[in-house]
Structure formats: structure tokens, C-alpha cells
Design a protein around this motif. Structure first.
Motif, PDB file in Angstrom:
ATOM      1  N   LYS A 156      -4.314   0.850  -6.907  1.00  0.00           N
ATOM      2  CA  LYS A 156      -3.120   1.228  -7.675  1.00  0.00           C
ATOM      3  C   LYS A 156      -2.118   0.073  -7.837  1.00  0.00           C
ATOM      4  CE  LYS A 156      -3.115   6.013  -6.068  1.00  0.00           C
ATOM      5  NZ  LYS A 156      -2.314   7.003  -5.367  1.00  0.00           N
ATOM      6  N   GLN A 188       1.859   4.241  -3.560  1.00  0.00           N
ATOM      7  CA  GLN A 188       1.573   5.682  -3.645  1.00  0.00           C
ATOM      8  C   GLN A 188       2.560   6.385  -4.585  1.00  0.00           C
ATOM      9  OE1 GLN A 188      -1.310   6.375  -2.176  1.00  0.00           O
ATOM     10  NE2 GLN A 188      -1.167   4.243  -1.445  1.00  0.00           N
ATOM     11  N   GLN A 189       3.776   5.849  -4.671  1.00  0.00           N
ATOM     12  CA  GLN A 189       4.818   6.518  -5.466  1.00  0.00           C
ATOM     13  C   GLN A 189       5.308   5.683  -6.645  1.00  0.00           C
ATOM     14  OE1 GLN A 189       5.967   9.586  -4.913  1.00  0.00           O
ATOM     15  NE2 GLN A 189       4.667   9.869  -3.095  1.00  0.00           N
ATOM     16  N   THR A 201       0.838  -1.206   0.000  1.00  0.00           N
ATOM     17  CA  THR A 201       0.000   0.000   0.000  1.00  0.00           C
ATOM     18  C   THR A 201       0.869   1.250   0.000  1.00  0.00           C
ATOM     19  OG1 THR A 201      -1.590  -1.241   1.305  1.00  0.00           O
ATOM     20  CG2 THR A 201      -1.919   1.140   1.209  1.00  0.00           C
TER      21      THR A 201
END
Lengths: 398, 406
Positions: free
Chosen positions: B48, B29-30, B25
Motif C-alpha cells: 500500500k 493502513q489509513q 507500515t
């Protein structure tokens, strides 16, 4: 008389209990046949009937199901009797069909006795004997009475209602069964396991003397346990006791003969590592009969500090081979080894007490050791021989 | 803004564990994160994240479909024939291995992160090629138990460890264990502690010791958890007439534990529970008086960090990386392994402690969890490890590159 023995699979020739029982019964004129899930190896001591297959493929399973029911048609009166008994016991229709399929091989049998080799084998087949007009016997062997019911409370309620005679290998197991509401009215026969005393024997006293030389303070004590690697055998507790001895400067080697799951082996090996005795512990793995005999011959003290144990044939072999035997008081062990007479019985789950007992045994005089091991070997020979066991089983069905 | 990395996370399954999911998780994000596994679908996928099936372990039909799809994507007749041949042979492992090879080719990752040493065999060809850097996590049993009791396993790891570009260790103790298998001056091994979203875990206020004393353990019933010693301690505790209830969440159905409970006559004071959802576990933690962790070996147990964050006092054996989390009597209490008497004595001592002292330990424990185990720190630590590994890999491939950057 026709005896149907129900066990998980055909016994290997090293599985003394069933092999000697079958041979003994056959020699006395009994017609013995085995009812198993599958046939193992080249067993040909008596006829084997395999149970219907259970597989994951639904189409093939459907075919097996159909075939089994077609083959049951000539036995319609038995099936009707079985269905009535099951419906009376509250079995639903789907469950009844499943049970009929799983017991199809037994429902076709013509027997005087159906004998379940373990109590767990009888679960789901409690009404079969009555349906085919046979008597029902069940053996208490250890795990089935001491452990399985804890996970499945009440699993033997129906069995207790239907069983005609019980065979137990020890009073310890029988006590447990009574605590699980086995009616006192059910006839019980205690027949202890037996070993081939002619094979497992020390040729002379001098050999026993030679064994005990290893108990001199300068020589490492050679400990031995024979049994599968399973938590109920108490291996970690034995290692904890041995670690105490190591701290006291008592040199030893500890040989474990037997195999088990990778997880259990790692548990024992890791305990040896953390307790600082890794180098003193030998995992010999599975050995054949001859090799096991050699291990007994090399050993000085045989340990069986089980957490749960029905009776244990290995201790009989060790006694017959004149090892000094130290065991726990789990279920049938105190009947196998008589404390202070044929070995020593230590309260289970107390590794410190075990270590103390071992120390005391090491300190015994040579005469005391020889006297005790000789008596133990004689007792096994006279009271726990295969011949005696065979005669007792023949009487069991009479 | 830095260029996002293409990262493959592999533990063999889509589901993975709670702590690997937290890492996934955070990284997602990146970065572009791919989770490969021998499943076909996942009930609650992480946003994602791209999940790629390598063919089902449970369903042969689904395995065949996935394998054929993979082959079609290659657009090569030869590939299709290879798959058909393996399908006819029922060669599951080789089908999955082929799917993995094609997946790696398609993704062309910057880094592959293996979560357990047991997954190395799937990536031997990658390690031999030395084109994609592989990072291995050193987390627990497969690192601190198995290699030291199984010579074959030790030898296998010793053979492959030099080909691994970088190691992630969940504790300093774990890194030391890893060094026993293989060490080198050039070895990259970074300790990255497990991370929690601490802000989402509320700290229990107004703690008091319950009566009867509520003891709690959480974890699967594996022998390394030492529950047999905890039950021996319960037997001794019962003899002292201290009223208590001991619950093992995750221990339900274990034969050995059931036997011991019965043997010690603990049926009325010990309960084996099924595994529970995290929110219910936190709720139970707030109702308990003491978390007992009787393990024989651990990496750095997440459950201890979670209990400390919740404000549940912890009593743990001093094994693995536990002492990196707890200083005795400061953030919790430590006891030696395999010692039921020590467990009982410590429990009795705990019940006699003044309220202020327990409160001070609880606050210190929460602070330690916040300072050492935030999710941000875990993700940042892992990113640093990945980047270092990639820089070193690059410098090896082009020796003239400036390596002073790291």
C-alpha cells in the motif's frame, strides 16, 4: 645503484621521512625513483612512475588493460619469470592477469632494490623484485604492522618468504612482526625517523625557562598534541586525563593540531563536551611547519598518549623544542622518549595513570624540568638527526 | 471515517531503517503514504506504499532515465530542455532536486515528514514557501551530538528550525536537546516513542543466567556506541575470573574494536558478528544472559525496547532517553557513561542477584515495553502530530478560523 621506492603517492615537502631519505640517497650517488599510484603537487625531487589506472568504467578499463599488456611485450622474459613465480605461489590465471596489470610499471623497471615504503604496499607485489632481478626491502612504519594484519591475518606470509631486508622504525614494531612469523633469519635494520633539528629548535635556555613559567600553579598549563584525528592517537583518553585534572582545579588549555575525518573530530569534540572541558580544548586544524613550530613554542607539556604508534615524528619535534613530553608505551614510543630521562612513558589506555603522571610533572622543580628538556633536545640532535638517518639509509642498501 | 492524508516520508532512501519502516507500515493502513528516495527499486516494498524514485545515487544511466521520464510527464518542452542541460553538465544534485520538485507538485501532499535533519537541505524551497507543512523527526546523532560539536551545523539548524511546522522527538530528552537549538511558545514538538508489534515478540520463559555468562550488544560499530568502554570492562571482568562470552552483533570488521580485543587479550571471549536478520537477533537475545548497552549518547534505543520485550535483562548507560524506559533496578539497570569499572561492577552484581529479582525485572521490562512502545501508540501519536500541525498551519493561513479545536 638504482633504488625504486614504492609508496602510495609522491610525498609532500613537509613529509620529512621520505623527502630526507631521497635527498640523502641522491647526495650519496644513488639513483632514486618513486613508484606511486599518483603524483601529488609539484614534486620534482626524482623521477616518478605512476601505477596503471583502476577505474569503474569497464570499457575504458579494458582499453587501459590492453595498452598495458602491449607495452609489456618487450619485457616478455620478465613477464614469464613473474608468471612462473606467481603460479608457483598458487595464483590463478585471472588473478595473475590482474596482478601483472597492477604491477606493470614495476615489471618494466631496471632496479637494484625495490623498497616498499610500508609493508601493506608490498601485498600483491611480493614476486615483482625477484622477477626483475632486484632485491626487495620493506619498511615497517606503524599501522601496516600494528593494525592492518589484525583485520587481514596472514597477509604477510608471502612477503616474509620473499623479502631480502627489513627496515623498521622501532623495535616495538619489529617485535610485532616476529609475532606474525617474520623469520628471524631476515636481515633487519632499525633506522629511526629523524627531524630537521635546526628548524625545530629553541633559540636559548631562557626560552625554555619562559615555557616553564607557565607551570606555575596560577597559570594554565598549555598542553599540545600534533597528529591527525584518529582513534589510534588516543585523544579521548587524553581528554579523560585532563578532565581529572580539571576536577582537581588545575587550569589548562589543550591544543590539538591536526585534522581528520568529520566522524573522528566529532568524537573528540563530543568527549570534551561530555567531560566538561569543551572550553579548554582548541582544535587548531592543519597548520604549516612555521605555525606548528609556534605551537611547540607556546606549549609547556606535549602529550602523545597513543593507543598505537610506530614512532611519531611530532614527539621528536616537541623534544627538540624543549617541551616536556609525556607519552604512552604504544609500540615505538618508549624508544622515542626515554622514561625519566627525556620525558615520561605511561602505560597506554589508563587515563588515570596519565593524569597522575601529568600532576607529578607539574610539581617538578624548575631545574629538573630544564635539565630534562635540555637532555631530550640534545639526544634528538645527536641521535635522531636527518644527517644520521641519511647515512644509515645509504648503508642499508650497501 | 476520517479523510486519509497524503503523507510523504523522506529519509533519502527507499530502504530506510527498521523503525521508519514500522511507522510507514502503520500509517499506510489509513493514509496514502509515499516514500521518496534516491533509489530505483526496492527488493521488499511495503504494501500500500507508493515509492517514487528521485533518480539513482549509484547509477548515472538510471538517473538520466528517471529524470527524462519525470520531464516527459510534465509535458513541457522547457522542462525537458532543463533536464537535458543538467544531464549534459552531469549535475546530479540538481537533477534530483528538480525531480523532487516535480514529484511534490504531482503528489501535492498534506504533510512531509523528514526523518533526519540532514535531509533539510533538499526541502529548503518547501520550507521557504510555507505551503506544505514539514515535520522533522529528532531521533539521534544528528540531533543530540552533531549540532553541539559543529557550530556550522548548529547555526544551520537554528536558521531552519523556525520554518518547520512540527517536531517529532523519540524521547523527552531528545525534545530538550531540540529546544537548545530553537524554542518558541508556538513550537509543536510531540514525543512519540518508537513502536513495536509487541504481540509478535514472544517473551522468553524460564530465564537462567548461562555459564559462561553470555553478554550481548547489538548495533553498528560507531564510536557513540561506546564499545571501546565495553571492551575495557571485559578486560577487567576477565581479571575477576568470571567466565563470559561477549558478542557484538554488527561489530564485525571494525578496526578499532579488533585492535582493542587483541590488545586486551580477549580473542577467546569476545566475538564481533556481522549484522544479522531481526529473527536471528531475537534468537540470540533469548540465548543471552544480559544485554549490555554502553552508549555515550542515544535517542531512545530500539534495541533496548526489543530486548525488554524478549525478556533479556538489560544493563545500559544512562544517556539520552534511556531513563524514560528504565528505572534503575526496576526494568533494568543503569550505569554512568564512559565508566568501564561501573560496567564490570554492575555485571558482577547482576550475577549475584536472586532469580526472583531478575524475574521481577524481566516482567516489569516487558510490561513497560507493552505500555509505552506499541506500534498502535506510535502510529496514533504520529497521526495526532500531523493533524495538529495541519490545523495550526490552516489557522495561520486563515486567522479567522476557530483554533480552539486544539
Amino acid at each position: 645503484m638504482k633504488i625504486g621506492l614504492v609508496i602510495p603517492n609522491s610525498p609532500g615537502y613537509s613529509e620529512t621521512f621520505f623527502i630526507s631519505k631521497i635527498k640523502g640517497l641522491q647526495e650519496r650517488g644513488f639513483d632514486v625513483r618513486l613508484y606511486c599510484q599518483y603524483k601529488k603537487g609539484d614534486f620534482n625531487l626524482c623521477p616518478i612512475v605512476c601505477s596503471p589506472k583502476v577505474i569503474s568504467n569497464p570499457f575504458l578499463q579494458g582499453w587501459y588493460f590492453l595498452k598495458a599488456f602491449l607495452l609489456l611485450l618487450p619485457y616478455l622474459p620478465t613477464i614469464v619469470r613473474y608468471s612462473n613465480l606467481e603460479r608457483k605461489a598458487g595464483t590463478g590465471l585471472i588473478q595473475l592477469l590482474k596482478k601483472t596489470y597492477l604491477n606493470a610499471h614495476l615489471l618494466k623497471a631496471k632496479l637494484d632494490w625495490v623498497h616498499y615504503g610500508f609493508a601493506t604496499q608490498a601485498i600483491g607485489s611480493e614476486n615483482v623484485a625477484k622477477a626483475i632481478g632486484a632485491k626487495m626491502a620493506v619498511s615497517f612504519r606503524g599501522f601496516d604492522i600494528a593494525i592492518y594484519p589484525l583485520k587481514h591475518p596472514g597477509c604477510y606470509n608471502l612477503l616474509w618468504e620473499q623479502v631480502d631486508k627489513v627496515h623498521t622504525i622501532s623495535d616495538g614494531l619489529l617485535d610485532k612482526a616476529y609475532k606474525m612469523r617474520l623469520p628471524q633469519s631476515v636481515p633487519v635494520e632499525k633506522i629511526m625517523p629523524a627531524i630537521d633539528v635546526n628548524f625545530f629548535s629553541c633559540p636559548s635556555k631562557s626560552m625554555a625557562l619562559e615555557h616553564n613559567q607557565a607551570l606555575k600553579p596560577t597559570e594554565p598549563v598549555r598542553f599540545l598534541t600534533v597528529g591527525r584525528l584518529h582513534w589510534k592517537k588516543g585523544y579521548v583518553l587524553m581528554l579523560e586525563a585532563l578532565a581529572i585534572l580539571k576536577k582537581k582545579g588545575i587550569p589548562f588549555t589543550y591544543t590539538i593540531v591536526g585534522s581528520g575525518s568529520k566522524k573522528e573530530r566529532e568524537r573528540i569534540a563530543f568527549a570534551a563536551l561530555q567531560l566538561g572541558i569543551k572550553e579548554d580544548v582548541i582544535f587548531a586544524g592543519t597548520l604549516n611547519r612555521e605555525q606548528v613550530k609556534k605551537e611547540y613554542a607556546k606549549a609547556t607539556i606535549y602529550l602523545q598518549y597513543s593507543i598505537s604508534e610506530g614512532f611519531c615524528n611530532a614527539i621528536l619535534e616537541a623534544q627538540s623544542m624543549k617541551n616536556l613530553c609525556i607519552v604512552s608505551n604504544a609500540e615505538g614510543l618508549a624508544e622515542n622518549v626515554l622514561h625519566g630521562e627525556t620525558g615520561w612513558v605511561v602505560p597506554k589506555l589508563h587515563p588515570k595513570l596519565l593524569a597522575e603522571q601529568i600532576e607529578q610533572v607539574i610539581k617538578l622543580s624548575e631545574e629538573e624540568k630544564i635539565q630534562l628538556t635540555e637532555y631530550a633536545a640534545d639526544r634528538v640532535k645527536n641521535e635522531l638527526s636527518i644527517e644520521k638517518q641519511q647515512a644509515e639509509f645509504a648503508a642499508f642498501y650497501s | 471515517m476520517q479523510k486519509p492524508l497524503k503523507i510523504i516520508i523522506f529519509d533519502g532512501s527507499f530502504k530506510t531503517t527498521a523503525f521508519i519502516n514500522r511507522l510507514v507500515t502503520g500509517l499506510a493502513q489509513q493514509h496514502q503514504v509515499y516514500v521518496l528516495g534516491f533509489n530505483e527499486s526496492l527488493a521488499k516494498p511495503i504494501e500500500k506504499v507508493t515509492y517514487v524514485s528521485l533518480g539513482s545515487n549509484q547509477n548515472k544511466f538510471k538517473l538520466a532515465i528517471t529524470s527524462l521520464k519525470q520531464a516527459m510527464r510534465q509535458g513541457s518542452i522547457r522542462g525537458l530542455l532543463t533536464i537535458l542541460k543538467k544531464l549534459v553538465r552531469g549535475d546530479k544534485k540538481h537533477l534530483q532536486q528538480q525531480n523532487l520538485t516535480w514529484t511534490l507538485k504531482k503528489i501535492n501532499p498534506d504533510i512531509i515528514h523528514l526523518q533526519w535533519p540532514s535531509t533539510i537541505p533538499w526541502f529548503e524551497h518547501v520550507l521557504l514557501e510555507q505551503k506544505i507543512p514539514v515535520v522533522l523527526s529528532q531521533r539521534g546523532y544528528h540531533n543530540n551530538v552533531r549540532p553541539f560539536v559543529d557550530t556550522d551545523n548548529f547555526d544551520y539548524l537554528q536558521q531552519w528550525y523556525p520554518k518547520i511546522a512540527g517536531f517529532h522527538s523519540v524521547s523527552k530528552a531528545m525534545a530538550i536537546n531540540g529546544d537548545k537549538i530553537w524554542n518558541s511558545l508556538n513550537k509543536i514538538d510531540r514525543v512519540v516513542y518508537t513502536g513495536l508489534v509487541i504481540d509478535e515478540i514472544s517473551f522468553k520463559k524460564g530465564f537462567t543466567i548461562t555459564s559462561p555468562l553470555q553478554l550481548l550488544s547489538i548495533g553498528r560499530p560507531h564510536w557513540k556506541k561506546g564499545y571501546d568502554y565495553a571492551l575495557q570492562a571485559c578486560k577487567l571482568l576477565k581479571e575477576t575470573n568470571i567466565a563470559f562470552q561477549y558478542t557484538i552483533i554488527g561489530g564485525a570488521g571494525d578496526e578499532e574494536l579488533q585492535f582493542l580485543i587483541h590488545e586486551f587479550g580477549l580473542q577467546s571471549c569476545v566475538k564481533l558478528e556481522n549484522r544479522l536478520p531481526q529473527e536471528i537477533v531475537f534468537k540470540q537475545m533469548k540465548q543471552a544472559s544480559l544485554l549490555l548497552m554502553p552508549s555515550l549518547e542515544e535517542g531512545l534505543p530500539n534495541v533496548l525496547v526489543e530486548a525488554m520485550a524478549v525478556g533479556l535483562p538489560v544493563l545500559s548507560t544512562d544517556c539520552g532517553g534511556v531513563s524514560e524506559l528504565i528505572t534503575h533496578a526496576k526494568e533494568g539497570w543503569l550505569i554512568p557513561i564512559r565508566n568501564p569499572n561501573a560496567i564490570v561492577d554492575s555485571i558482577i552484581d547482576f550475577t549475584k542477584l536472586p532469580q526472583e529479582q531478575i524475574e521481577a525485572v524481566r516482567l516489569a521490562a516487558r510490561k513497560k515495553a507493552e505500555q509505552q512502545h506499541s506500534e498502535e501508540m506510535m502510529v496514533a501519536g504520529m497521526e495526532k502530530l500531523y493533524k495538529k500541525v495541519m490545523r495550526v498551519q490552516k489557522s495561520i493561513r486563515s486567522p479567522k478560523a476557530n483554533i480552539s479545536l486544539f
